[in-house]
Design a protein around this motif. Structure first.
Motif, PDB file in Angstrom:
ATOM      1  N   GLY A   9       0.748  -1.248   0.119  1.00 50.54           N
ATOM      2  CA  GLY A   9       0.145   0.085   0.111  1.00 50.54           C
ATOM      3  C   GLY A   9       0.919   1.111  -0.022  1.00 50.54           C
ATOM      4  N   GLY A  10       0.450   2.102  -0.936  1.00 57.90           N
ATOM      5  CA  GLY A  10       1.189   3.592  -0.761  1.00 57.90           C
ATOM      6  C   GLY A  10       2.623   3.293  -1.810  1.00 57.90           C
ATOM      7  N   SER A  11       2.502   2.184  -2.558  1.00 62.53           N
ATOM      8  CA  SER A  11       3.858   2.135  -3.494  1.00 62.53           C
ATOM      9  C   SER A  11       3.663   2.840  -4.695  1.00 62.53           C
ATOM     10  CB  SER A  11       4.331   0.547  -3.697  1.00 62.53           C
ATOM     11  OG  SER A  11       3.013   0.010  -4.428  1.00 62.53           O
ATOM     12  N   GLY A  12       2.607   3.192  -5.186  1.00 62.27           N
ATOM     13  CA  GLY A  12       2.318   3.847  -6.163  1.00 62.27           C
ATOM     14  C   GLY A  12       1.817   2.990  -7.459  1.00 62.27           C
ATOM     15  N   LYS A  13       1.368   1.794  -6.981  1.00 67.17           N
ATOM     16  CA  LYS A  13       1.035   0.851  -8.057  1.00 67.17           C
ATOM     17  C   LYS A  13      -0.230   1.159  -8.899  1.00 67.17           C
ATOM     18  CE  LYS A  13      -1.602  -2.396  -5.024  1.00 67.17           C
ATOM     19  NZ  LYS A  13      -2.955  -2.255  -5.763  1.00 67.17           N
ATOM     20  N   THR A  14      -1.099   1.913  -8.071  1.00 66.94           N
ATOM     21  CA  THR A  14      -2.384   2.325  -8.821  1.00 66.94           C
ATOM     22  C   THR A  14      -2.099   3.610  -9.893  1.00 66.94           C
ATOM     23  OG1 THR A  14      -3.986   1.891  -6.996  1.00 66.94           O
ATOM     24  CG2 THR A  14      -4.616   3.562  -8.523  1.00 66.94           C
ATOM     25  N   THR A  15      -1.195   4.341  -9.195  1.00 63.08           N
ATOM     26  CA  THR A  15      -0.490   5.328 -10.344  1.00 63.08           C
ATOM     27  C   THR A  15      -0.080   4.884 -11.735  1.00 63.08           C
ATOM     28  OG1 THR A  15      -0.439   6.874  -8.523  1.00 63.08           O
ATOM     29  CG2 THR A  15       0.663   7.521 -10.463  1.00 63.08           C
ATOM     30  N   LEU A  16       0.925   3.942 -11.347  1.00 61.91           N
ATOM     31  CA  LEU A  16       1.685   3.241 -12.378  1.00 61.91           C
ATOM     32  C   LEU A  16       0.722   2.388 -13.183  1.00 61.91           C
ATOM     33  CD1 LEU A  16       4.714   3.424 -13.030  1.00 61.91           C
ATOM     34  CD2 LEU A  16       4.135   4.274 -10.623  1.00 61.91           C
ATOM     35  N   SER A  17      -0.162   1.680 -12.674  1.00 58.52           N
ATOM     36  CA  SER A  17      -1.582   1.197 -13.617  1.00 58.52           C
ATOM     37  C   SER A  17      -2.151   2.023 -14.331  1.00 58.52           C
ATOM     38  CB  SER A  17      -1.977  -0.041 -12.693  1.00 58.52           C
ATOM     39  OG  SER A  17      -2.871   0.848 -11.817  1.00 58.52           O
ATOM     40  N   SER A  18      -2.354   2.828 -13.978  1.00 62.22           N
ATOM     41  CA  SER A  18      -3.287   4.089 -14.538  1.00 62.22           C
ATOM     42  C   SER A  18      -2.371   4.676 -15.645  1.00 62.22           C
ATOM     43  CB  SER A  18      -3.892   5.132 -13.790  1.00 62.22           C
ATOM     44  OG  SER A  18      -2.648   5.819 -13.096  1.00 62.22           O
ATOM     45  N   LEU A  19      -1.269   4.793 -15.497  1.00 62.46           N
ATOM     46  CA  LEU A  19      -0.051   5.362 -16.441  1.00 62.46           C
ATOM     47  C   LEU A  19       0.049   4.467 -17.875  1.00 62.46           C
ATOM     48  CD1 LEU A  19       2.511   7.157 -14.296  1.00 62.46           C
ATOM     49  CD2 LEU A  19       0.746   8.366 -15.931  1.00 62.46           C
ATOM     50  N   PHE A  20       0.008   3.241 -17.263  1.00 62.94           N
ATOM     51  CA  PHE A  20       0.146   2.135 -18.170  1.00 62.94           C
ATOM     52  C   PHE A  20      -1.043   1.955 -19.209  1.00 62.94           C
ATOM     53  CE2 PHE A  20       0.858  -2.423 -19.619  1.00 62.94           C
ATOM     54  CZ  PHE A  20       1.897  -2.018 -20.458  1.00 62.94           C
ATOM     55  N   VAL A  21      -2.186   2.142 -18.443  1.00 66.54           N
ATOM     56  CA  VAL A  21      -3.418   2.041 -19.331  1.00 66.54           C
ATOM     57  C   VAL A  21      -3.581   2.909 -20.307  1.00 66.54           C
ATOM     58  CG1 VAL A  21      -5.981   2.399 -19.071  1.00 66.54           C
ATOM     59  CG2 VAL A  21      -4.911   0.824 -17.308  1.00 66.54           C
ATOM     60  N   ARG A  22      -2.812   4.083 -19.785  1.00 68.78           N
ATOM     61  CA  ARG A  22      -2.974   5.574 -20.781  1.00 68.78           C
ATOM     62  C   ARG A  22      -2.109   5.184 -21.826  1.00 68.78           C
ATOM     63  NH1 ARG A  22      -5.367  10.123 -18.616  1.00 68.78           N
ATOM     64  NH2 ARG A  22      -5.914  10.239 -16.478  1.00 68.78           N
ATOM     65  N   ARG A  23      -0.931   4.764 -21.521  1.00 67.14           N
ATOM     66  CA  ARG A  23       0.186   4.265 -22.812  1.00 67.14           C
ATOM     67  C   ARG A  23      -0.569   3.316 -23.585  1.00 67.14           C
ATOM     68  NH1 ARG A  23       4.540   4.227 -26.076  1.00 67.14           N
ATOM     69  NH2 ARG A  23       4.610   2.145 -26.714  1.00 67.14           N
ATOM     70  N   LEU A  24      -1.011   2.309 -23.091  1.00 71.00           N
ATOM     71  CA  LEU A  24      -1.737   1.468 -24.067  1.00 71.00           C
ATOM     72  C   LEU A  24      -2.900   2.170 -25.040  1.00 71.00           C
ATOM     73  CD1 LEU A  24      -2.078  -1.619 -21.806  1.00 71.00           C
ATOM     74  CD2 LEU A  24      -0.520  -1.474 -23.640  1.00 71.00           C
ATOM     75  N   ALA A  25      -3.713   2.839 -24.180  1.00 68.83           N
ATOM     76  CA  ALA A  25      -5.030   3.629 -24.868  1.00 68.83           C
ATOM     77  C   ALA A  25      -4.316   4.377 -25.843  1.00 68.83           C
ATOM     78  CB  ALA A  25      -5.804   4.298 -23.989  1.00 68.83           C
ATOM     79  N   SER A  26      -3.176   5.223 -25.807  1.00 69.95           N
ATOM     80  CA  SER A  26      -2.432   6.061 -26.758  1.00 69.95           C
ATOM     81  C   SER A  26      -2.174   5.394 -28.036  1.00 69.95           C
ATOM     82  CB  SER A  26      -1.372   6.917 -25.855  1.00 69.95           C
ATOM     83  OG  SER A  26      -0.238   5.845 -25.966  1.00 69.95           O
ATOM     84  N   THR A  27      -1.597   4.016 -28.055  1.00 72.66           N
ATOM     85  CA  THR A  27      -1.643   3.306 -29.116  1.00 72.66           C
ATOM     86  C   THR A  27      -2.594   2.751 -29.844  1.00 72.66           C
ATOM     87  OG1 THR A  27      -1.296   1.371 -28.187  1.00 72.66           O
ATOM     88  CG2 THR A  27       0.673   2.560 -28.041  1.00 72.66           C
ATOM     89  N   GLY A  28      -3.892   3.164 -29.555  1.00 72.31           N
ATOM     90  CA  GLY A  28      -5.010   2.558 -30.024  1.00 72.31           C
ATOM     91  C   GLY A  28      -5.529   0.916 -29.514  1.00 72.31           C
ATOM     92  N   ALA A  29      -4.671   0.457 -28.658  1.00 70.75           N
ATOM     93  CA  ALA A  29      -5.084  -0.866 -28.354  1.00 70.75           C
ATOM     94  C   ALA A  29      -6.409  -1.268 -27.477  1.00 70.75           C
ATOM     95  CB  ALA A  29      -3.828  -1.415 -27.464  1.00 70.75           C
TER      96      ALA A  29
END
Length: 336
Positions: A9-29
């Motif tokens: 808890g508090g490691s930043g995994k939710t922030t990192l997972s949301s950034l990765f989702v944004r990365r994938l979405a930006s490629t049109g996947a």
């Protein structure tokens, strides 16, 4: 491709997972994002306001619908009531696809717009004390595990799960449901202790585990992580003004994320895609069976009053070519 983000808890995994989702979405996947954490923050991290996040339908509250749909005409499952979170698919079961419309997505998923693209977001729903514990077959995370057990996904399709920081996934076997697991670790003793625990649990199951060092502020932090996790350290992430603006409710367009952090996300994406060649559907299915038998013997048979070992279809192997009872519409466009 199925991706888990784990960490204390508090490691930043939710922030990192949301950034990765944004990365994938930006490629049109096509992307399905799932919030399986005890603290439900993924919706907010993807830009939803408090009211929008609170209005998301909870998978845990729709578990009967999920079970009934996935059961299909599988004769080995006497009723949806006897399905538990580890129940594997078999002949007659309905399988889930990333790019389709079906009653589970209709009931549990909502589109989230991200810089012109869209992803499907599903959430377990708020947790209570009664939801926690390895013998709780109606656990909120049970809905996520059933979804993953019946999911047939291919290359360039992505399911990203923000996992709970607890150990419930180890008891059920959900930690084996992913092509790759990113463990988000701070450069502290507590941060790497979570890594050691996860590494020990995953050792015998062929889990691909990579560490994302977060909140790394300098060479000393980097040296510490390298010394503690070795070659499992994939990439590190430092301070982000973009993330700080997002957390203040003033999100910038994703294209303005710092270049160093964009490169880090690209490395995660490359690591995910590289695991496709490692897929072993026979092992994947056998692990489902292993944990289902374990849960059946320890609590499931007693709770349901049924012999849950009988639910296993010995001739069925989940794979991209697997067929099951049709769901009406099959493969459609990625948009929710």
């Amino acid at each position: 491709m199925k991706i888990a983000f784990v960490g204390k808890g508090g490691s930043g995994k939710t922030t990192l997972s949301s950034l990765f989702v944004r990365r994938l979405a930006s490629t049109g996947a096509p992307v399905v994002a799932v919030d399986a954490d005890i603290n439900q923050h993924l919706g907010a991290a993807l830009g939803l306001d408090e009211a929008e996040a609170a209005a998301l339908p909870a998978m845990g509250e729709r578990l009967p619908l999920i079970k009934d749909y996935l059961r299909g005409s599988n004769q080995r499952i006497a009723s949806a009531r006897t399905m538990i979170k580890t129940t594997p698919p078999g002949e007659g079961s309905r399988l889930m696809r990333v790019c389709e419309h079906n009653p589970v997505y209709d009931a549990c998923a909502r589109p989230v717009e991200l810089d012109g693209g869209a992803v499907r977001l599903m959430v377990t729903g708020p947790f209570t004390d009664s939801d926690l514990g390895v013998a709780c077959y109606h656990s909120k995370t049970g809905a996520v595990e059933l979804f993953l057990n019946h999911l047939v996904d291919g290359p360039d399709e992505y399911v990203v799960v923000d996992m709970t920081a607890g150990s419930d996934s180890f008891a059920s076997g959900m930690f084996t449901r992913f092509d790759i697991t990113f463990l988000v670790a701070e450069p502290t003793r507590k941060g790497v202790s979570v890594y050691r625990q996860y590494k020990e649990y995953a050792r015998d199951f062929g889990v691909v585990l990579k560490v994302v060092g977060n909140k790394v502020q300098g060479q000393d932090d980097l040296d510490f992580l390298r010394a503690e996790v070795g070659d499992d350290l994939l990439v590190t992430v430092g301070h982000s003004d973009w993330v700080r603006a997002m957390e203040k409710g003033r999100p910038l367009r994703f294209e303005f994320l710092e270049e160093a952090n964009r490169l880090a996300l690209r490395r995660l994406h490359t690591a995910v895609d590289a695991t496709y060649e490692l897929r072993d559907w026979e092992r994947y299915t056998s692990q489902m069976v292993h944990f289902h038998l374990k849960n059946a013997q320890s609590w499931g048979n007693e709770r349901t009053g049924a012999d849950l070992a009988a639910q296993i279809d010995p001739g069925f192997i989940l794979s991209e070519g697997a067929t099951a009872r049709p769901a009406g519409n099959s493969r459609l466009t990625p948009a929710p």
